[in-house]
Structures are given as C-alpha cells and as structure tokens.
Design a protein around this motif. Structure first.
Motif, mmCIF file in Angstrom:
data_model
loop_
_atom_site.group_PDB
_atom_site.id
_atom_site.type_symbol
_atom_site.label_atom_id
_atom_site.label_comp_id
_atom_site.label_asym_id
_atom_site.label_seq_id
_atom_site.Cartn_x
_atom_site.Cartn_y
_atom_site.Cartn_z
ATOM 1 N N ASN A 97 11.093 20.924 21.673
ATOM 2 C CA ASN A 97 10.342 22.239 21.376
ATOM 3 C C ASN A 97 11.390 23.487 21.748
ATOM 4 O O ASN A 97 11.173 24.389 20.870
ATOM 5 N N ILE A 98 12.089 23.339 22.666
ATOM 6 C CA ILE A 98 13.002 24.579 23.098
ATOM 7 C C ILE A 98 13.962 24.652 21.909
ATOM 8 O O ILE A 98 14.218 25.710 21.545
ATOM 9 N N ALA A 99 14.622 23.524 21.266
ATOM 10 C CA ALA A 99 15.387 23.643 20.443
ATOM 11 C C ALA A 99 14.945 24.216 19.238
ATOM 12 O O ALA A 99 15.650 25.032 18.456
ATOM 13 N N LYS A 100 13.694 23.825 18.706
ATOM 14 C CA LYS A 100 13.004 24.530 17.514
ATOM 15 C C LYS A 100 12.821 26.087 17.832
ATOM 16 O O LYS A 100 13.042 26.765 16.843
ATOM 17 N N ALA A 101 12.586 26.301 18.984
ATOM 18 C CA ALA A 101 12.329 27.742 19.330
ATOM 19 C C ALA A 101 13.711 28.551 19.168
ATOM 20 O O ALA A 101 13.738 29.772 18.632
ATOM 21 N N ALA A 102 14.834 27.887 19.499
ATOM 22 C CA ALA A 102 16.019 28.554 19.384
ATOM 23 C C ALA A 102 16.428 28.937 17.995
ATOM 24 O O ALA A 102 17.236 29.841 17.695
ATOM 25 N N LEU A 103 15.994 28.045 17.012
ATOM 26 C CA LEU A 103 16.283 28.368 15.562
ATOM 27 C C LEU A 103 15.659 29.785 15.088
ATOM 28 O O LEU A 103 16.530 30.410 14.365
ATOM 29 N N SER A 104 14.841 30.533 15.805
ATOM 30 C CA SER A 104 14.379 31.647 15.434
ATOM 31 C C SER A 104 15.341 32.859 15.888
ATOM 32 O O SER A 104 15.309 33.870 15.050
ATOM 33 N N LEU A 105 16.188 32.509 16.690
ATOM 34 C CA LEU A 105 17.484 33.382 17.091
ATOM 35 C C LEU A 105 18.668 33.512 16.164
ATOM 36 O O LEU A 105 19.734 33.871 16.480
ATOM 37 N N ILE A 106 18.742 32.425 15.274
ATOM 38 C CA ILE A 106 19.932 32.065 14.557
ATOM 39 C C ILE A 106 19.670 32.602 13.074
ATOM 40 O O ILE A 106 18.574 32.189 12.431
ATOM 41 N N GLN A 107 20.534 33.453 12.698
ATOM 42 C CA GLN A 107 20.409 34.237 11.189
ATOM 43 C C GLN A 107 21.595 33.605 10.569
ATOM 44 O O GLN A 107 22.539 33.286 10.968
ATOM 45 N N GLU A 108 21.419 33.695 9.070
ATOM 46 C CA GLU A 108 22.616 33.427 8.151
ATOM 47 C C GLU A 108 23.859 34.191 8.332
ATOM 48 O O GLU A 108 23.694 35.383 8.823
ATOM 49 N N ASN A 109 24.768 33.515 8.182
ATOM 50 C CA ASN A 109 26.176 34.218 8.541
ATOM 51 C C ASN A 109 26.379 34.372 9.945
ATOM 52 O O ASN A 109 27.524 34.928 10.124
ATOM 53 N N ASP A 110 25.715 33.990 10.967
ATOM 54 C CA ASP A 110 26.336 34.024 12.219
ATOM 55 C C ASP A 110 27.418 33.330 12.609
ATOM 56 O O ASP A 110 27.511 32.246 11.868
ATOM 57 N N CYS A 111 28.005 33.615 13.601
ATOM 58 C CA CYS A 111 29.054 32.802 14.259
ATOM 59 C C CYS A 111 28.537 32.658 15.587
ATOM 60 O O CYS A 111 28.477 33.425 16.432
ATOM 61 N N ILE A 112 28.194 31.165 15.834
ATOM 62 C CA ILE A 112 27.467 31.047 17.262
ATOM 63 C C ILE A 112 28.233 29.866 18.006
ATOM 64 O O ILE A 112 29.237 29.125 17.350
ATOM 65 N N ILE A 113 28.094 29.818 19.100
ATOM 66 C CA ILE A 113 28.686 28.758 19.855
ATOM 67 C C ILE A 113 27.407 27.850 20.144
ATOM 68 O O ILE A 113 26.573 28.233 20.780
ATOM 69 N N LEU A 114 27.663 26.581 20.202
ATOM 70 C CA LEU A 114 26.726 25.452 20.540
ATOM 71 C C LEU A 114 27.438 24.918 21.728
ATOM 72 O O LEU A 114 28.415 24.091 21.400
ATOM 73 N N ALA A 115 27.091 24.900 22.959
ATOM 74 C CA ALA A 115 27.875 24.148 24.078
ATOM 75 C C ALA A 115 27.090 22.938 24.221
ATOM 76 O O ALA A 115 26.809 22.503 22.927
ATOM 77 N N SER A 116 27.527 22.010 24.971
ATOM 78 C CA SER A 116 27.110 20.561 25.343
ATOM 79 C C SER A 116 25.710 20.303 25.699
ATOM 80 O O SER A 116 25.318 21.434 26.427
ATOM 81 N N GLY A 117 25.157 19.259 25.766
ATOM 82 C CA GLY A 117 23.808 19.041 26.285
ATOM 83 C C GLY A 117 22.915 18.299 25.372
ATOM 84 O O GLY A 117 23.098 18.669 24.111
ATOM 85 N N THR A 118 22.067 17.614 25.973
ATOM 86 C CA THR A 118 21.255 17.059 25.005
ATOM 87 C C THR A 118 20.275 18.009 24.183
ATOM 88 O O THR A 118 19.765 17.433 23.015
ATOM 89 N N THR A 119 19.963 19.188 24.605
ATOM 90 C CA THR A 119 19.260 20.135 23.883
ATOM 91 C C THR A 119 19.708 20.581 22.738
ATOM 92 O O THR A 119 19.334 20.918 21.598
ATOM 93 N N MET A 120 21.138 20.714 22.848
ATOM 94 C CA MET A 120 22.155 21.040 21.826
ATOM 95 C C MET A 120 22.161 20.094 20.674
ATOM 96 O O MET A 120 22.050 20.426 19.474
ATOM 97 N N HIS A 121 21.926 18.571 21.228
ATOM 98 C CA HIS A 121 21.897 17.744 19.954
ATOM 99 C C HIS A 121 20.859 18.099 19.217
ATOM 100 O O HIS A 121 20.815 17.713 18.012
ATOM 101 N N TYR A 122 19.435 18.033 19.896
ATOM 102 C CA TYR A 122 18.307 18.288 19.031
ATOM 103 C C TYR A 122 18.624 19.596 18.214
ATOM 104 O O TYR A 122 18.122 19.795 17.044
ATOM 105 N N LEU A 123 18.904 20.541 18.644
ATOM 106 C CA LEU A 123 19.283 22.099 17.714
ATOM 107 C C LEU A 123 19.955 21.721 16.718
ATOM 108 O O LEU A 123 19.848 22.280 15.554
#
Length: 259
Positions: free
Chosen positions: A87-113
């Motif tokens: 659920n947390i990973a799904k909510a994070a999607l709303s903060l990502i926009q097309e053409n963004d340059c983002i960092i995804l660190a390590s961790g199991t929640t990042m796997h879901y995202l």
C-alpha cells in the motif's frame, strides 16, 4: 509481552502499562507529572516492570517494543508487513511523474514500488538495489542507472566508496528511501553503517526526500544515522501510526501520507 510467573503490581504499575498500551512509549518526566511522584520512583517502577518482561527501558522512558533495529536478511524482510508495504509503494506512485530522474534506494518496499512501475515512463531511475534494477528491466521506457561497488548480500544492494563516487555525479528530482528506524530525536537510521553513509549522499543529491516506512519503524533507532528529520519532505506510512507521532512529524514540516 507476557508476565513471568507470579508478581505483585501496584495500581500505578498497571496505570503505567495502560499508558504504554495507548502510546507505545512513555517518558519518565511525563509519568512523574501524571502520578505526582519522583523520577527515582518512576525509574524503579520501570526497572521492575522490565524485569517482569512487561516493557523495554530506554533513555528517558520505556517502550512497548524494542526500540533498536537489528539487521535482517532481505528474504526475511520480504515476509514482514507485506500488505502495508504494498500500500505504501502504491501511494508513492502518485509522487512520480513522467521524465522524472529519481533514486530508488534498497529495501523490500522499493521492490514493490519497482514492480508497480512496469507500465510507467519515460523515467530515469538510479538505484543501489540489484533487485530493483532487475524488476525495472521489464520496462523499456525506464532508463536504469545501477550504482556499482561492493555488494551487500544480505540486502542485495550496493555500498562503498565506488558507489559513492558514482552517485556524486548525479542530481535527481526525488529520493525514495526505506529506513529501519524513525526517531524524533535521533532522526532516520538504518542498521548498517555503510548503507547509512550512502543514503546520506543520496539525500544530498536529491531535491525531495520521500521516506517509505511502515509504522513499526516509528520510535525505533538503527545503528547508523542517516539524517535528522528536517531533511525529510514526505513520509508514506500505514494507518497504524499513532496520531501523536503523526502530529509531531507534521509540526517539523514533514508531509505524512497514511495508507
């Protein structure tokens, strides 16, 4: 926690335990004021209750659960609080926009995202996680930059001086970071010092910092401090967060998103 054998509890002891059930942690100073007794008396109470296995003592108070995170293998973490992490990973999607340059660190929640980004893009993702990079390979619209360096097998992620040197070459819109602990005084932390140092650099090269952490990470400390709470822009967590903790975080200026 269970009581060990036969023990005698004062009415005040039961009131302390009730307070702990409601708040998850208590401070000596608050208990002194509530029960109109000295700090020496409260500390004796807490030590006695800890000896019965009813709470955990810590500096300045006591908690219902152990307040120190220890390192777990990523395979073990995969089976903890799964629904909340999804659920947390799904909510994070709303903060990502097309053409963004983002960092995804390590961790199991990042796997879901990462799995949820399967149809997303165009997007550039810089990551320290081998599993995240593999998941993202399924999306042709995502440009993946994998940090190189020493592999931590327990987390299937990259750490060390090589990854830190590479990271300094980039500037990103947002950092999505998982942590082992969020403490009002100590800040955000993780159980591994090398991960903590890399995470510090990730914060420095990101415009916004988004913490993805279920409520079990609140009022917990890891061995390696990452940053003070004022470095955080967003916290995405689950509905079990205490209202008191949510209010304190929002007073600092953190936007708390509860899912």
């Amino acid at each position: 926690m269970k009581r060990n054998g036969m023990e005698k509890l004062l009415a005040r002891h039961n009131d302390i335990l009730k307070e702990l059930d409601e708040k998850d942690y208590v401070l000596v100073q608050d208990l002194c004021e509530k029960f109109n007794v000295s700090s020496v008396t409260i500390r004796k109470d807490l030590n006695y209750l800890e000896s019965l296995g009813l709470l955990f003592r810590n500096h300045g108070g006591a908690s219902k659960h152990v307040r120190y995170a220890y390192e777990k293998n990523v395979d073990e973490k995969e089976n903890i609080n799964v629904e909340a992490k999804q659920n947390i990973a799904k909510a994070a999607l709303s903060l990502i926009q097309e053409n963004d340059c983002i960092i995804l660190a390590s961790g199991t929640t990042m796997h879901y995202l990462a799995r949820m980004l399967v149809n997303f893009g165009p997007l550039t993702v810089l990551t320290s996680s081998l599993r995240v990079a593999i998941e993202l390979c399924n999306n042709p619209n995502i440009n993946i930059i994998q940090l190189g360096g020493e592999v931590r097998k327990s987390s299937t992620s990259i750490v060390g001086s090589i990854s830190e040197t590479i990271l300094k070459q980039f500037s990103c819109n947002k950092l999505f970071l998982g942590v082992d602990g969020i403490d009002m005084d100590f800040g955000i932390s993780t159980s591994n010092a090398a991960e903590a140092h890399l995470n510090q650099l990730m914060i420095e090269c990101s415009d916004k910092v988004v913490i993805l952490a279920d409520s079990s990470k609140l009022n917990v400390k890891g061995f390696g401090k990452i940053a003070d709470l004022d470095k955080i822009d967003y916290l995405i967590t689950d509905s079990d967060i205490l209202e008191e903790d949510k209010n304190k975080l929002e007073e600092i200026g953190i936007r708390v998103i509860v899912k």
